[in-house]
Design an enzyme around this catalytic site. Structure first.
Site, PDB file in Angstrom:
ATOM      1  N   SER A 253       0.847  -1.190   0.000  1.00  0.00           N
ATOM      2  CA  SER A 253       0.000   0.000   0.000  1.00  0.00           C
ATOM      3  C   SER A 253       0.889   1.249   0.000  1.00  0.00           C
ATOM      4  O   SER A 253       2.112   1.150   0.078  1.00  0.00           O
ATOM      5  CB  SER A 253      -0.886   0.003   1.248  1.00  0.00           C
ATOM      6  N   LYS A 254       0.246   2.389  -0.043  1.00  0.00           N
ATOM      7  CA  LYS A 254       0.908   3.702  -0.054  1.00  0.00           C
ATOM      8  C   LYS A 254       2.031   3.789   0.984  1.00  0.00           C
ATOM      9  O   LYS A 254       3.054   4.418   0.762  1.00  0.00           O
ATOM     10  CB  LYS A 254      -0.123   4.792   0.285  1.00  0.00           C
ATOM     11  N   ARG A 255       1.746   3.184   2.117  1.00  0.00           N
ATOM     12  CA  ARG A 255       2.692   3.178   3.227  1.00  0.00           C
ATOM     13  C   ARG A 255       4.083   2.675   2.789  1.00  0.00           C
ATOM     14  O   ARG A 255       5.095   3.069   3.336  1.00  0.00           O
ATOM     15  CB  ARG A 255       2.107   2.229   4.272  1.00  0.00           C
ATOM     16  N   GLY A 257       5.463   3.218  -0.056  1.00  0.00           N
ATOM     17  CA  GLY A 257       6.064   4.076  -1.096  1.00  0.00           C
ATOM     18  C   GLY A 257       5.213   4.042  -2.349  1.00  0.00           C
ATOM     19  O   GLY A 257       3.992   3.885  -2.275  1.00  0.00           O
TER      20      GLY A 257
END
Ligand code: GLU
Length: 478
Positions: A253-255, A257
Site C-alpha cells: 500500500s501507499k505506506r 512508497g
C-alpha cells in the site's frame, strides 16, 4: 475444435493503475501472446461515484506505456462490446430477467439499516450474519404491494445448497460450501449490477476462456460460478495469482512508497524493467535467469511454475533491475527516453551530442532516469554550490588551494581540455605540488562537480571544456 483463448483485464477506473493490477494485466497479456489468444480490456465502471473518465484514460496511458496492447476494448471496439460496464446496463437487465424466470433471483426490500442491525445481532449471537431470506418468503401479492407503494427493491441471487469447486490454474482444486455465503445482491435498486453479477455476465458473454486475476478475488469465484450455472453457461478456467506484499508482509500500500505505475514512471523506471520485475513476482524462469526480455517471458512463462504464496515487493532488486536496463539500453534510445525527464531543468537538450556524451558517462551510476537527471544537471550549472561541510572544508584546505593554483596555471597552457590533456595536467600538478592520490583528485572533483563521488573526472573535464573548468576552479580560490 481447439479452444479459442480469450483473456481479459478488467480494471475499475477509480485512480491510477496499481502495480498489483498492472501485474495482472501483464500476465493476461503474456498468456494471450503465448497462446495466440485475444486480450480484452473491459472497464468496470458501474460504481459511478468512484469511477471517472480521467482515471480510465490514465489506465489506458499506463498500459500503453508498458507496451501492453489490447485487441478489444472501449477505444478499439470489438465483436463482444460494449466494453464499458456502464454501457451494458440493458444486458445485465436481460440476464436478471432470465434469472427471475428461473426463480434464481428475487426482489429484496430490506433497508440497509435493517440489514445492518440484523447482521450485528447475528454476530453477537455467534451466528452466521448472512441474509435471512426474509424477502424470499414474501408472496407475489406482497411483493407487488410493496412495489406499488413506491418501495425500491434490490435483487438477490438465490444460492443453492451444496458445494462449488473448481480447478484453479495456480491454486489447484478449490472447494466452497455455499452455506458460507447468503443470497447476495446482484442488482442495486438504481438498476446497476454488483461486481459479481456484472463480471460473470460479461465474462460469459465476452466468451472469456481464462479469468486471470488477483487472489483477493478467489472468494468471489464460487458466486460467479453459481451465476454461470444458473445461466446455463460453462465457467471459464480460473487462475488466481498470489498477492504482492511489502517487505513487512502487509499488503502493498501507499505506506510502502510508490504503488502506481504512474508514480514509478515519474520516478524514472523503465517499462521493460517493470514488466520483467512484475513477471518475476511469484514466478521464475526454469533457467534461473532474472533478466528476461518480453520475448523470453512470452516463451518461458507458464502458470505451472507459479508460486502459491504471496510475493514480496523488493525495491532493492527492482532498482538493480532498472539500473541493468539503463546500462544496457541502446544509447540513442536512452537519450530519447531521458529527455522528457529533463524538462523544467537548466539542461539544454538542443546540443544533443553533448547531452549524449554526458548520459553515456553517467548512466552506469544511475538506477533511474531521475537519477540520470541529477547526474546530468551539474554539467549545465554555471556555478557549483558547495552545500555540505565536508566539501567546503576540503576545498579550503591548504593543499587543495595549492592544487587549484597549479591546476589553473597548467590549464592556461592548453587551448582545449580533452580527457588526455586533463590527465597530463593532473600529473604535472602532482609533480609540482607533491600532493597525491585523493588529496589531489578530490579537490578538483569538488570544484568541477560539487560532489565527492562521480563519473570519470577526466571525461567530466573534457565535457565541461577549458573555460568552464577554469571558471569553476577559480570560484574556489580563497
Ligand atoms: N474490477 C475488478 C478489480 O479491479 C476486476 C476483478 C476481476 O478481474 O474480476 O478488482
Amino acid at each position: 475444435m481447439e479452444e479459442q483463448i480469450r483473456v481479459r483485464f478488467a480494471p475499475s477506473p477509480t485512480g491510477h493503475l496499481h502495480i498489483g493490477n498492472a501485474r495482472t494485466a501483464i500476465l493476461n497479456w503474456i498468456f494471450a501472446q503465448k497462446s495466440g489468444g485475444t486480450f480484452v480490456l473491459r472497464i468496470e465502471d458501474t460504481d459511478v461515484e468512484r469511477s471517472s473518465l480521467k482515471s480510465e484514460n490514465s489506465i489506458f496511458d499506463d498500459l500503453k506505456w508498458l507496451g501492453l496492447d489490447w485487441h478489444e476494448g472501449p477505444d478499439v471496439g470489438g465483436d463482444e462490446g460494449p466494453y464499458r460496464q456502464s454501457e451494458r446496463l440493458e444486458i445485465y437487465k436481460e440476464n436478471l430477467d432470465l434469472l427471475k424466470k428461473k426463480e434464481r433471483a428475487y426482489p429484496c426490500f430490506c433497508s440497509e439499516a435493517e440489514l445492518e442491525k440484523k447482521r450485528k445481532a447475528a454476530i453477537a449471537r455467534g451466528e452466521n450474519p448472512d441474509y435471512d431470506r426474509k424477502c424470499l418468503k414474501l408472496s407475489q401479492a406482497e411483493r407487488e404491494n410493496l412495489i406499488q407503494s413506491g418501495q425500491k427493491a434490490s435483487w438477490r441471487f438465490y444460492v443453492r445448497p451444496g458445494e462449488v469447486s473448481w480447478c484453479d490454474l495456480v491454486k489447484d482444486e478449490l472447494r466452497f460450501e455455499t452455506e458460507n455465503f447468503g443470497d447476495f445482491i446482484i442488482m442495486r435498486p438504481d438498476g446497476t449490477p454488483t461486481y459479481n453479477f456484472a463480471a460473470a455476465v460479461d465474462d460469459g458473454l465476452m466468451k472469456i476462456s481464462h479469468v486471470i486475476r488477483g487472489d483477493d478475488h478467489a472468494s468471489n469465484t464460487p458466486k460467479q460460478i453459481l451465476l454461470y450455472e444458473s445461466l446455463d453457461w460453462t465457467p471459464p478456467t480460473f487462475c488466481h495469482i498470489p498477492m504482492i506484499l511489502g517487505p513487512d508482509r502487509a499488503r502493498l500500500s501507499k505506506r510502502h512508497g510508490a504503488t502506481s505505475i504512474h508514480e514509478f514512471k515519474l520516478k524514472g523506471y523503465l517499462p521493460e524493467a517493470l514488466i520483467n520485475f512484475l513477471s518475476l513476482l511469484s514466478w521464475s524462469s526454469e533457467t534461473g535467469d532474472e533478466i528476461l526480455s518480453v520475448d523470453r517471458l512470452i516463451n518461458e512463462f507458464d502458470f505451472e511454475r507459479m508460486n502459491k504464496s504471496p510475493a514480496i515487493f523488493d525495491l532493492t532488486k527492482f532498482n538493480w533491475m532498472n539500473a541493468y536496463y539503463i546500462r544496457n539500453m541502446e544509447l540513442d534510445r536512452l537519450v530519447d527516453t531521458t529527455i522528457p525527464y529533463l524538462r523544467e531543468t537548466k539542461i539544454d537538450t538542443s546540443d544533443r551530442a553533448r547531452l549524449k556524451k554526458i548520459i553515456e558517462l553517467v548512466r552506469d551510476k544511475a538506477e533511474s532516469l531521475t537519477q540520470i537527471r541529477e547526474l546530468v544537471e551539474p554539467f549545465y550549472e554555471e556555478r557549483v554550490q558547495l552545500t555540505d561541510g565536508k566539501t567546503i572544508a576540503l576545498s579550503s584546505k591548504d593543499s587543495s588551494q595549492k592544487v587549484y593554483w597549479a591546476f589553473l596555471r597548467y590549464l592556461e597552457s592548453y587551448d582545449t581540455v580533452e580527457a588526455k590533456t586533463f590527465r597530463s595536467i593532473m600529473k604535472q600538478v602532482q609533480k609540482e605540488t607533491g600532493v597525491m592520490g585523493k588529496d589531489l583528485w578530490m579537490p578538483i572533483r569538488v570544484a568541477l562537480t560539487g560532489q565527492l563521488h562521480g563519473p570519470d573526472l577526466a571525461m567530466v573535464a573534457e565535457i565541461l571544456g577549458k573555460d568552464t573548468c577554469q571558471k569553476l576552479v577559480k570560484n574556489l580560490l580563497v
